[in-house]
Design an enzyme around this catalytic site. Structure first.
Site, PDB file in Angstrom:
ATOM      1  N   HIS A 164      53.508  37.976  29.609  1.00 14.56           N
ATOM      2  CA  HIS A 164      54.234  39.443  29.624  1.00 14.56           C
ATOM      3  C   HIS A 164      55.614  39.264  29.443  1.00 14.56           C
ATOM      4  O   HIS A 164      56.386  40.247  29.505  1.00 14.56           O
ATOM      5  CB  HIS A 164      53.954  40.083  30.932  1.00 14.56           C
ATOM      6  CG  HIS A 164      52.588  40.384  31.038  1.00 14.56           C
ATOM      7  ND1 HIS A 164      51.639  40.935  30.226  1.00 14.56           N
ATOM      8  CD2 HIS A 164      51.420  39.887  32.126  1.00 14.56           C
ATOM      9  CE1 HIS A 164      50.241  41.144  30.696  1.00 14.56           C
ATOM     10  NE2 HIS A 164      50.060  40.506  31.712  1.00 14.56           N
ATOM     11  N   ASP A 200      43.657  37.217  27.340  1.00 14.76           N
ATOM     12  CA  ASP A 200      43.528  37.593  28.765  1.00 14.76           C
ATOM     13  C   ASP A 200      43.106  39.158  28.829  1.00 14.76           C
ATOM     14  O   ASP A 200      43.265  39.810  27.905  1.00 14.76           O
ATOM     15  CB  ASP A 200      45.075  37.450  29.110  1.00 14.76           C
ATOM     16  CG  ASP A 200      45.411  37.688  30.681  1.00 14.76           C
ATOM     17  OD1 ASP A 200      45.757  36.789  31.317  1.00 14.76           O
ATOM     18  OD2 ASP A 200      45.563  39.010  30.888  1.00 14.76           O
ATOM     19  N   HIS A 202      44.776  41.550  30.205  1.00 14.00           N
ATOM     20  CA  HIS A 202      45.814  42.642  29.909  1.00 14.00           C
ATOM     21  C   HIS A 202      46.428  42.178  28.461  1.00 14.00           C
ATOM     22  O   HIS A 202      46.530  41.055  28.054  1.00 14.00           O
ATOM     23  CB  HIS A 202      46.869  42.103  31.027  1.00 14.00           C
ATOM     24  CG  HIS A 202      46.122  42.447  32.503  1.00 14.00           C
ATOM     25  ND1 HIS A 202      45.825  41.327  33.032  1.00 14.00           N
ATOM     26  CD2 HIS A 202      45.795  43.467  33.079  1.00 14.00           C
ATOM     27  CE1 HIS A 202      44.989  41.711  34.177  1.00 14.00           C
ATOM     28  NE2 HIS A 202      45.096  42.993  34.340  1.00 14.00           N
ATOM     29  N   ASP A 283      40.715  36.369  33.280  1.00 10.09           N
ATOM     30  CA  ASP A 283      40.612  37.414  34.072  1.00 10.09           C
ATOM     31  C   ASP A 283      39.794  38.592  33.577  1.00 10.09           C
ATOM     32  O   ASP A 283      39.758  39.770  34.269  1.00 10.09           O
ATOM     33  CB  ASP A 283      42.198  38.321  34.590  1.00 10.09           C
ATOM     34  CG  ASP A 283      43.162  38.267  33.562  1.00 10.09           C
ATOM     35  OD1 ASP A 283      42.734  38.008  32.596  1.00 10.09           O
ATOM     36  OD2 ASP A 283      44.278  38.327  33.648  1.00 10.09           O
ATOM     37  N   TYR A 322      42.271  35.100  38.425  1.00 12.17           N
ATOM     38  CA  TYR A 322      42.760  34.923  39.982  1.00 12.17           C
ATOM     39  C   TYR A 322      41.520  34.862  40.800  1.00 12.17           C
ATOM     40  O   TYR A 322      41.732  35.044  42.000  1.00 12.17           O
ATOM     41  CB  TYR A 322      43.403  36.354  39.793  1.00 12.17           C
ATOM     42  CG  TYR A 322      44.434  36.397  39.016  1.00 12.17           C
ATOM     43  CD1 TYR A 322      45.657  35.979  39.213  1.00 12.17           C
ATOM     44  CD2 TYR A 322      44.485  37.168  37.740  1.00 12.17           C
ATOM     45  CE1 TYR A 322      46.752  35.691  38.369  1.00 12.17           C
ATOM     46  CE2 TYR A 322      45.396  37.233  36.849  1.00 12.17           C
ATOM     47  CZ  TYR A 322      46.532  36.492  37.194  1.00 12.17           C
ATOM     48  OH  TYR A 322      47.715  36.648  36.304  1.00 12.17           O
TER      49      TYR A 322
HETATM   50 ZN   LIG Z   1      46.022  39.161  32.786  1.00  7.52          ZN
END
Ligand SMILES: [Zn+2]
Length: 340
Positions: A164, A200, A202, A283, A322
């Site tokens: 990110h 991922d 995201h 995730d 996570y």
């Molecule tokens: Zn993520």
């Protein structure tokens, strides 16, 4: 035997909390994540390789020296100021519109400085954050060394994650973009194009923006649709795709079939590359508390197989994931697929 790169220093970052919509909630990006992955890799028979120190050159090709300089001393300066918060956290943001595009002044107040470099309030800095983030860069670069020395596949157990982070802004529980540093170093050593495929849950917004508009690094990201209300909210849409960037946003609830179809699209997109970085977040798994995607362990193994079929020298960099019970096994599943 699959080599995986490790540094104990990656455990030194203890965010403790995130500030989300004004509320201080317990952190999910915790050191136990990396320990769980390491344990699963050792049980699976992978070969641990200690990270070696690398010069800042590759890091500074990817990040603004001002961001790196801030992160290096942020905790030291914050703690010396004896502020009421035990973590570095921004309260005011230096948006470019605030100064009509002019460079903002370097603020005199220590408590204003994070607003030059942070884009959210979730990404706290404490003692050990810099050491862990910088160690994660060494972990990624050591994996690059392994691959350029002849390994087809190497795994970098990076923590904190990095995808990110843009050239000059940190956020999303990330501080330095390990996958981007690895891609930049691979580009230097093997020539272009190189590819980053981010699976991922995201959007890999930092990696996209670092290489945006360039043809020598192909970036592809498969992620939950930001338009459905998910981080990073402001980008990660299909319309940002071009000849060197592919975004495949997926509806919440997407399982193996839709996700693997998107991974196949990303692999096809990356086929012209001479080397590959996989930004591996696990995730997207059904068990994970941080995303609404519903990918299974068999799905992760199949994703690894699809990416492995590209036959490229491949560095796998750890991003999110996570659920402490499944994060390790899911990484092993992916690597098993990749190694076939
Ligand atoms: Zn993520």
């Amino acid at each position: 035997m699959l080599p995986f790169v490790w540094s104990d220093d990656c455990l030194r970052h203890e965010p403790e909390a995130e500030v989300w919509i004004g509320v201080r909630t317990p952190a999910t990006e915790v050191p136990a994540r990396a320990l769980a992955i390491r344990e699963a890799l050792l049980v699976a028979g992978a070969q641990e390789v200690a990270a070696t120190k690398h010069h800042d050159a590759a890091l500074l090709r990817v990040h603004d020296p001002a961001l790196v300089g801030f992160l290096r001393t942020a905790w030291e300066n914050w703690s010396a100021a004896k502020l009421p918060s035990d973590r570095v956290v921004p309260y005011v943001f230096a948006r470019s519109e605030l100064t009509s595009g002019r460079a903002p002044a370097a603020p005199a107040a220590v408590w204003a400085r994070p607003g030059l470099f942070a884009y959210d309030t979730m990404t706290l800095i404490g003692p050990g954050t810099w050491e862990a983030a910088r160690a994660a860069v060494d972990v990624a670069l050591t994996a690059v060394d392994l691959v350029t020395d002849g390994e087809r596949l190497a795994y970098a157990c990076c923590r904190p994650p990095g995808h990110h982070v843009t050239r000059s802004l940190y956020g999303g529980s990330c501080y330095l973009n390990d996958a981007a540093v690895a891609a930049s170093e691979l580009l230097n050593r093997v020539g272009g194009p190189v590819a980053v495929i981010d699976i991922d849950a995201h959007h890999g917004n930092g990696t996209q923006e670092i290489f945006f508009g360039r043809s020598d690094v192909l970036t592809a990201s498969v992620h939950v649709d930001p338009g459905a209300g998910w981080f990073p909210h402001f980008l990660g849409f299909a319309a940002e795709s071009d000849a060197a960037n592919l975004n495949v946003p997926l509806a919440p609830g997407t399982g193996d079939e839709g996700w693997l179809s998107a991974v196949r699209d990303a692999a096809t997109f990356a086929a012209p590359a001479r080397a590959l970085v996989v930004a591996l977040g696990v995730d997207a798994a059904a068990e994970d508390p941080e995303s609404p995607l519903e990918v299974s362990a068999a799905g992760y193994r199949e994703a690894g197989r699809i990416l492995g079929e590209l036959g490229l020298p491949t560095v796998v960099v750890q991003e999110g994931g996570y659920d402490l019970a499944t994060v390790g096994p899911l990484v092993v599943e992916t690597l098993t697929g990749l190694a076939r």
